[in-house]
Design a protein around this motif. Structure first.
Motif, PDB file in Angstrom:
ATOM      1  N   LEU A 199       0.796  -1.116   0.018  1.00 12.41           N
ATOM      2  CA  LEU A 199      -0.015   0.066   0.024  1.00 12.41           C
ATOM      3  C   LEU A 199       0.839   0.985   0.141  1.00 12.41           C
ATOM      4  O   LEU A 199       1.975   1.132   0.646  1.00 12.41           O
ATOM      5  N   ALA A 200       0.440   2.271  -0.664  1.00 10.66           N
ATOM      6  CA  ALA A 200       1.124   3.319  -0.540  1.00 10.66           C
ATOM      7  C   ALA A 200       0.042   4.820  -0.236  1.00 10.66           C
ATOM      8  O   ALA A 200      -0.944   4.796  -0.737  1.00 10.66           O
ATOM      9  N   LEU A 201       0.678   5.633   0.472  1.00 11.11           N
ATOM     10  CA  LEU A 201      -0.088   6.917   0.801  1.00 11.11           C
ATOM     11  C   LEU A 201       0.519   7.823   0.095  1.00 11.11           C
ATOM     12  O   LEU A 201       1.946   8.285   0.377  1.00 11.11           O
ATOM     13  N   LEU A 202      -0.178   8.668  -0.888  1.00 14.96           N
ATOM     14  CA  LEU A 202       0.485   9.460  -1.741  1.00 14.96           C
ATOM     15  C   LEU A 202      -0.097  10.946  -1.586  1.00 14.96           C
ATOM     16  O   LEU A 202      -1.332  11.240  -1.569  1.00 14.96           O
ATOM     17  N   ASP A 203       0.707  11.981  -1.377  1.00 11.17           N
ATOM     18  CA  ASP A 203       0.574  13.213  -1.510  1.00 11.17           C
ATOM     19  C   ASP A 203       0.123  13.527  -3.026  1.00 11.17           C
ATOM     20  O   ASP A 203       1.103  13.507  -3.935  1.00 11.17           O
ATOM     21  N   LEU A 204      -1.010  14.110  -3.221  1.00 15.46           N
ATOM     22  CA  LEU A 204      -1.155  14.763  -4.697  1.00 15.46           C
ATOM     23  C   LEU A 204      -0.329  15.708  -5.235  1.00 15.46           C
ATOM     24  O   LEU A 204      -0.205  15.438  -6.696  1.00 15.46           O
TER      25      LEU A 204
ATOM     26  N   ASP B 199      -8.640   5.175  -2.019  1.00 15.59           N
ATOM     27  CA  ASP B 199      -9.577   6.283  -1.576  1.00 15.59           C
ATOM     28  C   ASP B 199      -8.798   7.635  -1.452  1.00 15.59           C
ATOM     29  O   ASP B 199      -7.584   7.585  -1.710  1.00 15.59           O
ATOM     30  N   TYR B 200      -9.202   8.613  -1.323  1.00 16.93           N
ATOM     31  CA  TYR B 200      -8.894   9.736  -0.858  1.00 16.93           C
ATOM     32  C   TYR B 200      -9.152  10.678   0.189  1.00 16.93           C
ATOM     33  O   TYR B 200     -10.323  10.301   0.840  1.00 16.93           O
ATOM     34  N   ILE B 201      -8.183  11.150   1.020  1.00 15.65           N
ATOM     35  CA  ILE B 201      -8.311  11.597   2.194  1.00 15.65           C
ATOM     36  C   ILE B 201      -7.783  13.339   2.406  1.00 15.65           C
ATOM     37  O   ILE B 201      -6.767  13.585   1.849  1.00 15.65           O
ATOM     38  N   LEU B 202      -8.608  14.009   2.949  1.00 22.30           N
ATOM     39  CA  LEU B 202      -8.450  15.383   2.922  1.00 22.30           C
ATOM     40  C   LEU B 202      -7.757  15.701   4.069  1.00 22.30           C
ATOM     41  O   LEU B 202      -7.819  15.265   5.195  1.00 22.30           O
TER      42      LEU B 202
ATOM     43  N   LYS C 123     -13.987  18.062  -9.918  1.00 22.49           N
ATOM     44  CA  LYS C 123     -13.322  17.553 -11.209  1.00 22.49           C
ATOM     45  C   LYS C 123     -12.123  16.500 -10.895  1.00 22.49           C
ATOM     46  O   LYS C 123     -11.826  15.549 -11.380  1.00 22.49           O
ATOM     47  N   GLN C 124     -11.396  17.281  -9.920  1.00 22.62           N
ATOM     48  CA  GLN C 124     -10.229  16.400  -9.402  1.00 22.62           C
ATOM     49  C   GLN C 124     -10.849  15.275  -8.759  1.00 22.62           C
ATOM     50  O   GLN C 124      -9.908  14.070  -8.831  1.00 22.62           O
ATOM     51  N   ARG C 125     -11.684  15.336  -8.021  1.00 24.46           N
ATOM     52  CA  ARG C 125     -12.346  14.154  -7.208  1.00 24.46           C
ATOM     53  C   ARG C 125     -12.781  13.038  -8.086  1.00 24.46           C
ATOM     54  O   ARG C 125     -12.230  11.704  -7.987  1.00 24.46           O
ATOM     55  N   THR C 126     -13.305  13.253  -9.122  1.00 27.75           N
ATOM     56  CA  THR C 126     -13.753  12.311 -10.253  1.00 27.75           C
ATOM     57  C   THR C 126     -12.679  11.663 -10.965  1.00 27.75           C
ATOM     58  O   THR C 126     -12.638  10.437 -11.384  1.00 27.75           O
ATOM     59  N   ASN C 127     -11.567  12.751 -11.203  1.00 25.73           N
ATOM     60  CA  ASN C 127     -10.444  12.181 -11.909  1.00 25.73           C
ATOM     61  C   ASN C 127      -9.491  10.926 -10.940  1.00 25.73           C
ATOM     62  O   ASN C 127      -9.290  10.152 -11.495  1.00 25.73           O
TER      63      ASN C 127
ATOM     64  N   PRO D   8       3.464  18.403  -9.253  1.00 31.50           N
ATOM     65  CA  PRO D   8       2.368  19.252  -8.965  1.00 31.50           C
ATOM     66  C   PRO D   8       1.023  18.884  -9.310  1.00 31.50           C
ATOM     67  O   PRO D   8      -0.084  19.364  -8.588  1.00 31.50           O
ATOM     68  N   ASP D   9       0.966  18.058 -10.414  1.00 34.09           N
ATOM     69  CA  ASP D   9      -0.372  17.669 -10.974  1.00 34.09           C
ATOM     70  C   ASP D   9      -0.831  16.363 -10.731  1.00 34.09           C
ATOM     71  O   ASP D   9      -1.799  15.704 -11.550  1.00 34.09           O
ATOM     72  N   GLY D  10      -0.185  15.804  -9.632  1.00 27.83           N
ATOM     73  CA  GLY D  10      -0.739  14.450  -9.231  1.00 27.83           C
ATOM     74  C   GLY D  10      -0.269  13.198 -10.133  1.00 27.83           C
ATOM     75  O   GLY D  10      -0.666  12.203 -10.327  1.00 27.83           O
ATOM     76  N   GLU D  11       0.968  13.602 -10.758  1.00 26.04           N
ATOM     77  CA  GLU D  11       1.703  12.616 -11.758  1.00 26.04           C
ATOM     78  C   GLU D  11       1.951  11.310 -10.711  1.00 26.04           C
ATOM     79  O   GLU D  11       2.074  10.143 -11.397  1.00 26.04           O
ATOM     80  N   ILE D  12       2.208  11.412  -9.500  1.00 24.98           N
ATOM     81  CA  ILE D  12       2.720  10.475  -8.820  1.00 24.98           C
ATOM     82  C   ILE D  12       1.726   9.296  -8.662  1.00 24.98           C
ATOM     83  O   ILE D  12       1.861   7.961  -8.523  1.00 24.98           O
TER      84      ILE D  12
END
Length: 380
Positions: free
Chosen positions: A51-56, A99-102, A87-91, A62-66
């Motif tokens: 598992l990986a936890l990724l900073d967007l 998952d995504y976490i704020l 839009k980012q959430r859908t993407n 800067p544009d979520g390439e990771i």
């Protein structure tokens, strides 16, 4: 050992998340603060991350390439970001992340810990998907596989019932209602004959928005219900909530079993000194002028203190729940303790025509917990 990767441009945040996770789980945790460091770690064949936890948003990505790189490397990923628009959430969801976490403070760290633990457990969690439409079965299987579940599939209730009987350990069933052979509600009724609501969670699904469908599912033993179409976030939240409840009940059952075991042990440990106290008191009453009475009273006091500690431990909920009793060592003459315990028991032994003898040195100083060593001697 399982490996987890945290990618976060803030070193302090990365360290904090790693420390919190390390206290909860025995993972080997690596941290990276940039896309470059991520690439270096993941290029090493020895680093296989479950598992990986990724900073967007990273300085060099800067544009979520990771996220794309992690998905390409087949690393299940959770996105961790300070903000996200619709839009980012859908993407993000379209990329197939877990998952995504704020980043909202301590609560987000708590949720990270919860979802990481959930994904780790899911790899041993068996789920049965029941639907007569191949496309929908495949869609649900994909969602569940993203969260690392073991997935089994059935085309109708009859096949699902056969699979459930033949494969042990299925903990979750997700079933459509309208199916040939055996529908979802009838399947729920049959499953409940084999496993109760605490052992296996059932989530009913239907595309027909009839008022009685959800009620009939729930009344016949389903844990939850979702109407089609549903959002992926809702789907995951429902599953996680039901499994969390199921696990909470299992923990409570084990805790109650442990409490009963401790109560059984305590009743035995209390019975011996109580019997001794009764008999010693009877000796004092029978011969109130005996020169041995003071020694007998000291033995009675020691036994009373032992019983008091046993009762105190039982009343201490935290001690019972953790099954970790306090050990308070002190330097004491073990020979004196043995003499006191024999004195407490020899009246009972004499009534059974048993004579207690022992041959030890006059004095032997050791470090031990006085009440607990007394329990050990009583149980010999």
């Amino acid at each position: 050992m399982e490996k987890l990767l945290i990618v976060e441009d803030s070193r302090s945040s990365a360290i904090m998340i790693r420390e919190v996770l390390s206290q909860l789980y025995s993972f080997d945790i690596d941290t990276a603060n940039s896309l470059k460091e991520f690439q270096k770690l993941t290029s090493d064949p020895q680093n296989q991350y479950f598992l990986a936890l990724l900073d967007l948003n990273l300085p060099d990505a800067p544009d979520g390439e990771i996220v794309d790189l992690a998905i390409d490397k087949n690393i299940p990923s959770i996105v961790y970001t300070a903000n996200v628009n619709k839009k980012q959430r859908t993407n993000i969801w379209e990329k197939g992340v877990i998952d995504y976490i704020l980043k909202t403070g301590p609560q987000s760290i708590s949720y990270i810990c919860e979802i990481v633990g959930r994904i780790y457990k899911n790899r041993e969690m068996k789920v049965l998907v029941v639907d007569d439409h191949p496309a929908f079965r495949q869609y649900i299987e994909q969602l569940l596989s993203t969260h690392q579940f073991q997935v089994f599939k059935a085309t109708d209730g009859k096949q699902a019932l056969d699979i459930f009987k033949s494969i042990s350990g299925i903990k979750l069933i997700i079933t459509d209602n309208e199916m040939p052979e055996l529908g979802g509600i009838d399947l729920t009724i049959e499953i409940r004959k084999l496993a109760n609501i605490e052992e296996v969670s059932i989530i009913g699904i239907s595309a027909f928005h009839k008022a009685d469908v959800s009620a009939n599912f729930l009344k016949n033993g389903a844990n939850d219900f979702i109407y089609k179409p549903f959002s992926e976030e809702e789907f995951y939240c429902r599953i996680n909530q039901n499994l969390k409840m199921q696990e909470s009940i299992e923990v409570q059952k084990k805790l109650n079993q442990e409490k009963n075991r401790l109560l059984s042990m305590a009743s035995h440990d209390v019975k011996s000194p109580l019997s001794g106290i009764y008999n010693l008191c009877q000796m004092i009453i029978d011969d109130p002028d005996s020169n041995d009475n003071m020694d007998l009273l000291k033995v009675i006091l020691e036994a009373a203190e032992q019983i008091t500690e046993i009762v105190d431990n039982l009343l201490d909920v935290s001690v019972v729940e953790s099954n970790q009793f306090r050990i308070e060592k002190e330097s004491i003459d073990i020979i004196n303790i043995i003499h006191q315990r024999i004195k407490l028991m020899e009246v009972i032994a004499a009534k059974k025509s048993i004579k207690i003898t022992f041959n030890f040195p006059d004095k032997l100083i050791l470090e031990f917990d006085r009440p607990k060593i007394s329990q050990v001697i009583d149980n010999l």
